[in-house]
Design a protein around this motif. Structure first.
Motif, PDB file in Angstrom:
ATOM      1  N   UNK A 133       0.816  -1.204   0.000  1.00 22.99           N
ATOM      2  CA  UNK A 133       0.000   0.000   0.000  1.00 22.99           C
ATOM      3  C   UNK A 133       0.860   1.269   0.000  1.00 22.99           C
ATOM      4  N   UNK A 134       2.093   1.192   0.500  1.00 30.34           N
ATOM      5  CA  UNK A 134       3.018   2.318   0.353  1.00 30.34           C
ATOM      6  C   UNK A 134       3.328   2.558  -1.125  1.00 30.34           C
ATOM      7  N   UNK A 135       3.557   1.464  -1.854  1.00 27.20           N
ATOM      8  CA  UNK A 135       3.838   1.581  -3.287  1.00 27.20           C
ATOM      9  C   UNK A 135       2.633   2.128  -4.028  1.00 27.20           C
ATOM     10  N   UNK A 136       1.441   1.683  -3.625  1.00 27.80           N
ATOM     11  CA  UNK A 136       0.218   2.185  -4.249  1.00 27.80           C
ATOM     12  C   UNK A 136       0.065   3.680  -3.975  1.00 27.80           C
ATOM     13  N   UNK A 137       0.284   4.093  -2.717  1.00 30.09           N
ATOM     14  CA  UNK A 137       0.149   5.507  -2.366  1.00 30.09           C
ATOM     15  C   UNK A 137       1.173   6.364  -3.094  1.00 30.09           C
ATOM     16  N   UNK A 138       2.328   5.782  -3.410  1.00 26.97           N
ATOM     17  CA  UNK A 138       3.373   6.503  -4.131  1.00 26.97           C
ATOM     18  C   UNK A 138       3.190   6.411  -5.647  1.00 26.97           C
ATOM     19  N   UNK A 237      -3.431  11.102 -11.866  1.00 28.95           N
ATOM     20  CA  UNK A 237      -2.084  10.948 -11.342  1.00 28.95           C
ATOM     21  C   UNK A 237      -1.257  10.261 -12.413  1.00 28.95           C
ATOM     22  N   UNK A 238       0.020  10.001 -12.125  1.00 30.31           N
ATOM     23  CA  UNK A 238       0.873   9.318 -13.091  1.00 30.31           C
ATOM     24  C   UNK A 238       1.896   8.459 -12.357  1.00 30.31           C
ATOM     25  N   UNK A 239       2.228   7.332 -12.942  1.00 30.78           N
ATOM     26  CA  UNK A 239       3.271   6.465 -12.404  1.00 30.78           C
ATOM     27  C   UNK A 239       4.638   7.064 -12.736  1.00 30.78           C
ATOM     28  N   UNK A 240       5.714   6.552 -12.114  1.00 32.14           N
ATOM     29  CA  UNK A 240       7.051   7.049 -12.459  1.00 32.14           C
ATOM     30  C   UNK A 240       7.358   6.907 -13.948  1.00 32.14           C
ATOM     31  N   UNK A 241       6.737   5.934 -14.603  1.00 32.63           N
ATOM     32  CA  UNK A 241       6.946   5.757 -16.037  1.00 32.63           C
ATOM     33  C   UNK A 241       6.076   6.646 -16.906  1.00 32.63           C
ATOM     34  N   UNK A 242       5.255   7.499 -16.252  1.00 28.12           N
ATOM     35  CA  UNK A 242       4.453   8.454 -17.011  1.00 28.12           C
ATOM     36  C   UNK A 242       3.094   7.952 -17.460  1.00 28.12           C
ATOM     37  N   UNK A 357       3.365  11.715  -3.079  1.00 25.03           N
ATOM     38  CA  UNK A 357       3.404  12.616  -4.231  1.00 25.03           C
ATOM     39  C   UNK A 357       2.949  14.025  -3.886  1.00 25.03           C
ATOM     40  N   UNK A 358       2.449  14.232  -2.665  1.00 24.72           N
ATOM     41  CA  UNK A 358       1.973  15.560  -2.264  1.00 24.72           C
ATOM     42  C   UNK A 358       3.105  16.501  -1.860  1.00 24.72           C
ATOM     43  N   UNK A 359       4.329  16.009  -1.854  1.00 21.05           N
ATOM     44  CA  UNK A 359       5.513  16.844  -1.690  1.00 21.05           C
ATOM     45  C   UNK A 359       6.444  16.552  -2.860  1.00 21.05           C
ATOM     46  N   UNK A 360       6.999  17.576  -3.441  1.00 21.97           N
ATOM     47  CA  UNK A 360       7.875  17.378  -4.601  1.00 21.97           C
ATOM     48  C   UNK A 360       9.024  16.438  -4.256  1.00 21.97           C
ATOM     49  N   UNK A 361       9.134  15.332  -5.013  1.00 17.95           N
ATOM     50  CA  UNK A 361      10.175  14.343  -4.786  1.00 17.95           C
ATOM     51  C   UNK A 361       9.860  13.361  -3.673  1.00 17.95           C
ATOM     52  N   UNK A 362       8.652  13.427  -3.096  1.00 19.86           N
ATOM     53  CA  UNK A 362       8.313  12.594  -1.955  1.00 19.86           C
ATOM     54  C   UNK A 362       8.329  11.106  -2.240  1.00 19.86           C
ATOM     55  N   UNK A 378       1.274   6.264   8.456  1.00 21.95           N
ATOM     56  CA  UNK A 378       0.316   5.463   9.197  1.00 21.95           C
ATOM     57  C   UNK A 378      -0.028   4.235   8.370  1.00 21.95           C
ATOM     58  N   UNK A 379      -0.680   3.255   8.999  1.00 20.67           N
ATOM     59  CA  UNK A 379      -1.158   2.095   8.246  1.00 20.67           C
ATOM     60  C   UNK A 379      -2.628   2.260   7.863  1.00 20.67           C
ATOM     61  N   UNK A 380      -3.201   3.433   8.151  1.00 18.77           N
ATOM     62  CA  UNK A 380      -4.596   3.665   7.782  1.00 18.77           C
ATOM     63  C   UNK A 380      -4.730   5.031   7.124  1.00 18.77           C
ATOM     64  N   UNK A 381      -5.877   5.249   6.494  1.00 20.01           N
ATOM     65  CA  UNK A 381      -6.181   6.529   5.845  1.00 20.01           C
ATOM     66  C   UNK A 381      -7.704   6.632   5.800  1.00 20.01           C
TER      67      UNK A 381
END
Length: 413
Positions: A133-138, A237-242, A357-362, A378-381
């Motif tokens: 879920x960290x990867x998903x959020x990123x 949104x966009x993935x690192x690959x665009x 992604x809410x901070x540049x380079x996050x 956190x582990x929740x949202x």
């Protein structure tokens, strides 16, 4: 009876897969669904293959079995997370499977369940699945949330209707706010909507506000400090690959992250919150130095408190989202009792995890660097709605200028 239901279902499936997930040739999407949503799920599977998917993995659940388990299983099972389930998430992370979640559960599915069981399940499942879920959020891979009306949900949203009449009414509402008419052009309409949302996000990013001040007649009086180099996003949104994707369909929000330690004051909920199969109503949260220091709810307070106690990060905000009161979802006049819709009818906040992604380079920062940059962990949202017809939001720039962002519940620019 829903007019042109078959055509609209096909249009909806295409929208979720082509715009929501934007499945690319050779990818292996995963679909999280319920056996009750099989009709839409099958159309989404076909749409994925039409986009060139290598394979499609479907994981079905069953709401009634879920309720029975929470009521009757041995209490110890909710403190465990089976290794085979963790392995599934690890594999999906390794494969970077785009994830489509289809939601539609009864808002009160777990009514009467011991809240300690729900909390234990959340705590047990959080750490093993956090890397995924960290990867998903990123945004390491595409993800999208869509919906499917069930009878319990429909009858909650339309209390004057019963059975299929309620389900048909909810279908009509979903199709309407998702810009689906049956003419096959929803994909084109969504591309126009995404472009318009991006233009407003660009204007907010140019201000780079230091703080936002919220006030309304409910009693909300809240100051939110924003991180340096924060990023407002909305529409897509966009993935690192665009690869562009749309995480929520429908979506009307523009969002960023607050500084985890920069929130002070009181926030009143403007709408009930459907959370973990229970309803929380008439509640407010008090903040000091970013932390939730007091909670009150007219209904469901124990569920809200236990969710906030999931971990330390759940005591802080991770998202601030702007949604005009005059929006397609609000204008339906329907309280959906489903966050996917209700959060897009109202400005909202979320306690728990922030989106990197809410901070540049996050996305490229370590967890420690993210925290230092102001992003909550956190582990929740959990999103809760604060927007009202008289909501005022004032943005304060770093040089002290005060810019109206919301006036009477709507964007001032």
């Amino acid at each position: 009876m829903v007019k042109d239901l078959e055509a609209k279902l096909n249009e909806y499936a295409r929208l979720l897969v082509e715009v929501g997930l934007n499945v690319q040739p050779g990818q292996t999407p995963s679909i999280e669904s319920s056996i009750e949503y099989a009709a839409l799920t099958r159309l989404c599977v076909s749409a994925c293959y039409d986009c060139g998917a290598r394979d499609v993995v479907v994981n079905y659940s069953d709401d009634l079995n879920t309720r029975e388990r929470f009521l009757r299983a041995d209490a110890a099972v909710f403190q465990e997370y089976p290794s085979y389930q963790k392995a599934r998430f690890d594999w999906m992370l390794e494969q970077k499977c785009p994830r489509l979640s289809i939601v539609g559960s009864d808002p009160e599915l777990l009514r009467g369940v011991d809240p300690a069981r729900i909390q234990a399940r959340r705590k047990a499942s959080g750490p093993p699945t956090k890397p995924y879920f960290d990867a998903l959020a990123a945004n390491r891979f595409q993800w999208c949330v869509g919906s499917y009306p069930t009878r319990p949900w429909a009858e909650k949203a339309f209390p004057d209707k019963k059975g299929q009449d309620a389900v048909d009414a909810l279908w009509d509402a979903i199709f309407s706010v998702c810009r689906i008419t049956g003419d096959g052009k929803a994909v084109e309409r969504w591309k126009e909507h995404i472009a318009a949302t991006a233009r407003r996000a660009k204007a907010l990013n140019e201000y780079q506000f230091q703080t936002l001040r919220y006030t309304n007649s409910l009693g909300t009086d809240l100051t939110i400090r924003l991180p340096e180099d924060h990023v407002w996003a909305g529409g897509s949104d966009a993935t690192p690959g665009g690869v562009e994707f749309v995480a929520n369909i429908p979506t009307e929000e523009i969002f960023t992250a607050p500084r985890w330690d920069g929130v002070d004051g009181r926030a009143y909920a403007a709408l009930p919150l459907a959370m973990d199969g229970n309803l929380v109503k008439d509640f407010y949260l008090d903040f000091k130095g970013g932390r939730i220091v007091d909670v009150h709810a007219g209904v469901g307070e124990e569920y809200l408190r236990r969710t906030i106690d999931t971990d330390e990060g759940a005591h802080y905000l991770g998202e601030v989202a702007l949604v005009p009161y005059d929006s397609p979802i609000r204008n339906t006049g329907i309280l959906f009792y489903e966050t996917l819709f209700d959060e897009n009818a109202s400005c909202h906040l979320a306690f728990g995890e922030a989106y990197p992604s809410c901070v540049r380079g996050g996305e490229d920062m370590s967890p420690e660097e993210q925290k230092a940059a102001g992003l909550n962990r956190s582990i929740t949202h959990v999103d809760f709605m604060v927007g009202t017809a008289d909501l005022s939001i004032v943005g304060v720039t770093h040089d002290g200028r005060e810019i109206p962002v919301f006036v009477d519940g709507n964007f001032a620019f």
